[in-house]
Design a protein around this motif. Structure first.
Motif, PDB file in Angstrom:
ATOM      1  N   LYS A 150      22.817  13.707  83.859  1.00  0.00           N
ATOM      2  CA  LYS A 150      22.210  14.470  82.752  1.00  0.00           C
ATOM      3  C   LYS A 150      21.437  15.627  83.373  1.00  0.00           C
ATOM      4  O   LYS A 150      20.461  15.409  84.110  1.00  0.00           O
ATOM      5  N   PRO A 151      21.847  16.886  83.119  1.00  0.00           N
ATOM      6  CA  PRO A 151      21.208  18.031  83.806  1.00  0.00           C
ATOM      7  C   PRO A 151      19.799  18.284  83.297  1.00  0.00           C
ATOM      8  O   PRO A 151      19.411  17.866  82.198  1.00  0.00           O
ATOM      9  N   ASN A 152      19.040  19.000  84.108  1.00  0.00           N
ATOM     10  CA  ASN A 152      17.710  19.434  83.699  1.00  0.00           C
ATOM     11  C   ASN A 152      17.814  20.611  82.714  1.00  0.00           C
ATOM     12  O   ASN A 152      18.871  21.201  82.522  1.00  0.00           O
ATOM     13  N   ARG A 153      16.709  20.950  82.122  1.00  0.00           N
ATOM     14  CA  ARG A 153      16.665  22.097  81.215  1.00  0.00           C
ATOM     15  C   ARG A 153      16.981  23.378  81.975  1.00  0.00           C
ATOM     16  O   ARG A 153      16.702  23.486  83.169  1.00  0.00           O
ATOM     17  N   PRO A 154      17.551  24.367  81.308  1.00  0.00           N
ATOM     18  CA  PRO A 154      17.801  25.661  81.976  1.00  0.00           C
ATOM     19  C   PRO A 154      16.474  26.309  82.373  1.00  0.00           C
ATOM     20  O   PRO A 154      15.486  26.229  81.647  1.00  0.00           O
ATOM     21  N   GLU A 155      16.475  26.953  83.505  1.00  0.00           N
ATOM     22  CA  GLU A 155      15.264  27.582  84.033  1.00  0.00           C
ATOM     23  C   GLU A 155      15.350  29.098  83.917  1.00  0.00           C
ATOM     24  O   GLU A 155      16.414  29.688  84.043  1.00  0.00           O
ATOM     25  N   ASN A 156      14.186  29.699  83.689  1.00  0.00           N
ATOM     26  CA  ASN A 156      14.049  31.162  83.642  1.00  0.00           C
ATOM     27  C   ASN A 156      15.040  31.787  82.647  1.00  0.00           C
ATOM     28  O   ASN A 156      15.854  32.648  82.998  1.00  0.00           O
ATOM     29  N   VAL A 157      14.948  31.360  81.405  1.00  0.00           N
ATOM     30  CA  VAL A 157      15.830  31.871  80.347  1.00  0.00           C
ATOM     31  C   VAL A 157      15.375  33.269  79.942  1.00  0.00           C
ATOM     32  O   VAL A 157      14.188  33.503  79.682  1.00  0.00           O
ATOM     33  N   THR A 158      16.300  34.200  79.873  1.00  0.00           N
ATOM     34  CA  THR A 158      15.999  35.590  79.490  1.00  0.00           C
ATOM     35  C   THR A 158      16.894  36.004  78.323  1.00  0.00           C
ATOM     36  O   THR A 158      18.033  35.546  78.190  1.00  0.00           O
ATOM     37  N   PHE A 159      16.362  36.903  77.478  1.00  0.00           N
ATOM     38  CA  PHE A 159      17.092  37.443  76.329  1.00  0.00           C
ATOM     39  C   PHE A 159      17.188  38.955  76.492  1.00  0.00           C
ATOM     40  O   PHE A 159      16.171  39.639  76.672  1.00  0.00           O
ATOM     41  N   LEU A 160      18.415  39.456  76.427  1.00  0.00           N
ATOM     42  CA  LEU A 160      18.654  40.894  76.525  1.00  0.00           C
ATOM     43  C   LEU A 160      19.239  41.376  75.202  1.00  0.00           C
ATOM     44  O   LEU A 160      20.319  40.922  74.786  1.00  0.00           O
ATOM     45  N   TRP A 161      18.506  42.286  74.526  1.00  0.00           N
ATOM     46  CA  TRP A 161      18.937  42.807  73.224  1.00  0.00           C
ATOM     47  C   TRP A 161      19.496  44.213  73.404  1.00  0.00           C
ATOM     48  O   TRP A 161      18.891  45.060  74.064  1.00  0.00           O
ATOM     49  N   LYS A 162      20.654  44.446  72.774  1.00  0.00           N
ATOM     50  CA  LYS A 162      21.250  45.777  72.723  1.00  0.00           C
ATOM     51  C   LYS A 162      21.910  45.932  71.362  1.00  0.00           C
ATOM     52  O   LYS A 162      22.972  45.362  71.097  1.00  0.00           O
ATOM     53  N   GLU A 163      21.214  46.687  70.493  1.00  0.00           N
ATOM     54  CA  GLU A 163      21.636  46.860  69.102  1.00  0.00           C
ATOM     55  C   GLU A 163      21.766  45.486  68.440  1.00  0.00           C
ATOM     56  O   GLU A 163      20.774  44.771  68.322  1.00  0.00           O
ATOM     57  N   ASP A 164      22.982  45.086  68.015  1.00  0.00           N
ATOM     58  CA  ASP A 164      23.141  43.801  67.332  1.00  0.00           C
ATOM     59  C   ASP A 164      23.666  42.705  68.254  1.00  0.00           C
ATOM     60  O   ASP A 164      24.087  41.648  67.795  1.00  0.00           O
ATOM     61  N   THR A 165      23.630  42.940  69.574  1.00  0.00           N
ATOM     62  CA  THR A 165      24.164  41.990  70.552  1.00  0.00           C
ATOM     63  C   THR A 165      23.024  41.406  71.373  1.00  0.00           C
ATOM     64  O   THR A 165      22.134  42.132  71.826  1.00  0.00           O
ATOM     65  N   VAL A 166      23.073  40.066  71.554  1.00  0.00           N
ATOM     66  CA  VAL A 166      22.075  39.357  72.348  1.00  0.00           C
ATOM     67  C   VAL A 166      22.779  38.646  73.495  1.00  0.00           C
ATOM     68  O   VAL A 166      23.779  37.932  73.276  1.00  0.00           O
ATOM     69  N   THR A 167      22.285  38.829  74.707  1.00  0.00           N
ATOM     70  CA  THR A 167      22.811  38.150  75.896  1.00  0.00           C
ATOM     71  C   THR A 167      21.727  37.238  76.454  1.00  0.00           C
ATOM     72  O   THR A 167      20.622  37.700  76.769  1.00  0.00           O
ATOM     73  N   VAL A 168      22.048  35.933  76.559  1.00  0.00           N
ATOM     74  CA  VAL A 168      21.098  34.933  77.043  1.00  0.00           C
ATOM     75  C   VAL A 168      21.571  34.460  78.414  1.00  0.00           C
ATOM     76  O   VAL A 168      22.746  34.115  78.600  1.00  0.00           O
ATOM     77  N   SER A 169      20.642  34.427  79.367  1.00  0.00           N
ATOM     78  CA  SER A 169      20.971  34.016  80.736  1.00  0.00           C
ATOM     79  C   SER A 169      19.902  33.067  81.252  1.00  0.00           C
ATOM     80  O   SER A 169      18.772  33.021  80.735  1.00  0.00           O
ATOM     81  N   CYS A 170      20.266  32.290  82.307  1.00  0.00           N
ATOM     82  CA  CYS A 170      19.326  31.403  82.968  1.00  0.00           C
ATOM     83  C   CYS A 170      19.697  31.313  84.449  1.00  0.00           C
ATOM     84  O   CYS A 170      20.764  31.787  84.869  1.00  0.00           O
ATOM     85  N   ASN A 171      18.829  30.692  85.217  1.00  0.00           N
ATOM     86  CA  ASN A 171      19.105  30.522  86.645  1.00  0.00           C
ATOM     87  C   ASN A 171      20.285  29.573  86.857  1.00  0.00           C
ATOM     88  O   ASN A 171      20.437  28.581  86.142  1.00  0.00           O
ATOM     89  N   LYS A 172      21.084  29.882  87.835  1.00  0.00           N
ATOM     90  CA  LYS A 172      22.245  29.045  88.163  1.00  0.00           C
ATOM     91  C   LYS A 172      21.806  27.875  89.032  1.00  0.00           C
ATOM     92  O   LYS A 172      21.142  28.074  90.064  1.00  0.00           O
TER      93      LYS A 172
END
Length: 353
Positions: A97-119
């Motif tokens: 069972k993996p741990n929670r994602p770390e360092n989650v970031t949200f990048l907004w560009k107009e109507d598009t959202v990109t969500v990323s976390c540490n690998k």
């Protein structure tokens, strides 16, 4: 075979610690069992007793211990460990069972959202990043899944507030036997690329705006209704209670310049007689027409009228003026006396001279 059929829950927390639980009251009623485990392979295994038990109503129902290898074997025995009640051998990597994602970031560009976390350092290929979101007008979460560790989504309305949450999932069945996911990362709230404390703030501001607009419209509507009612009331008042002329404005010079001395006012203001003659020209014509038709019959009635409007003390000098005033007098219903003069009143004015 019957021993493998019992209900056992196995969780490997991010390949750091193991937790194995069982339904002790159903599987081993009235017996406080003991637990042993080993990560050794081959014939020479070293069994370790459980040091951290989970309990259910004072009965052992599980054990937590450190993950020490990819292969695990465990044994559930009676209270003194002399008799084995259940045993199992497994791949600990298939129960991660993996741990929670770390360092989650949200990048907004107009109507598009990109969500990323540490690998993650280990086994990133076996992980999937799951994104869930909903606006303040939605009841259900919308879910999107992508490979670790970035995901993009389009179609976000900048006028709405959105709730976001993310987690990591293990791929089944190529990486995991059990369909385990991490716990959700802390929920965040966004509106048009701006991080908010809560979407309730947006709803509160919208509700306050609606309340202010509603109150303003209600006040304007009430003012309009009152204005209409006031205009209608003025029309009704004018039709039911017409304005009555004030004689002091018609004869202002009589009271202001002559202190109410009617004879003095008549002597010095011949234009009043002429103005009265113009105003009552039509009644005079009617009177003259009636006089001509009743020439002989009404001769006796005209003499008393002349006498009525003859002013005492000035009969000889002002015969022509008195006769002229007498001709201007319309028919009336009421006669009043003032300073020795006879004054005739009609329905249109307080006083007629």
């Amino acid at each position: 075979g019957s021993k493998d059929a019992i209900n056992i829950t196995i969780i490997n927390f991010n390949n750091e610690k193991m937790q194995i639980t069982w339904a002790t009251r159903e599987l081993f009623p009235n017996e406080n069992v003991s637990f042993f485990y080993t990560f050794d392979e081959g014939k020479h295994k070293v069994w370790k007793p459980c040091t951290t038990y989970l309990s259910d109503q004072d009965y052992n129902s599980g054990c937590v211990f450190k993950t020490e290898g990819p292969t695990l074997a465990f044994s559930i025995r009676n209270s003194n460990g002399s008799e084995e009640l259940f045993s199992k051998r497994l791949k600990s990597d298939f129960y991660i069972k993996p741990n929670r994602p770390e360092n989650v970031t949200f990048l907004w560009k107009e109507d598009t959202v990109t969500v990323s976390c540490n690998k993650p350092v280990r086994a990133a290929r076996c992980l999937r990043l799951e994104l869930q979101y909903k606006s303040n007008f939605d009841k259900e979460w919308q879910s999107r899944t992508s490979k670790c560790c970035s995901i993009g989504e389009q179609g976000f309305d900048p006028r709405k507030c959105y709730s976001f949450r993310v987690r990591l999932r293990r791929r089944v069945p190529d990486c995991n036997v059990a369909n385990y996911s991490s716990d959700w990362e802390a929920e965040t709230y966004w509106m048009n690329g701006t991080l908010l404390d809560s979407c309730d703030d947006d709803l509160t501001s919208q509700s306050n705006t609606v309340i202010v607009l509603s109150c303003s419209l209600a006040v304007l509507l009430m003012m309009l209704i009152l204005l209409i009612l006031l205009c209608k009331w003025q029309r009704v008042q004018m039709s039911v209670l017409p304005a009555i002329p004030d004689p002091k404005y018609l004869f202002a010079d009589l009271f202001n310049d002559h202190n109410g001395n009617l004879q003095e006012w008549l002597d010095k203001n011949d234009h009043v007689v002429l103005q009265s003659k113009l105003e009552y020209e039509e009644p005079e014509s009617i009177t003259e027409a009636e006089s001509q038709q009743e020439d002989g019959k009404n001769s006796d009635k005209q003499k008393p009228l002349e006498k009525i409007f003859t002013f005492s003390g000035a009969a000889e000098n002002n015969d022509s003026k008195a006769a002229e005033i007498a001709c201007l007098i319309p028919t009336s219903n009421t006669m009043a006396s003032f300073a020795g003069f006879h004054i005739l009143r009609n329905d249109d004015m307080y006083v007629m001279l």
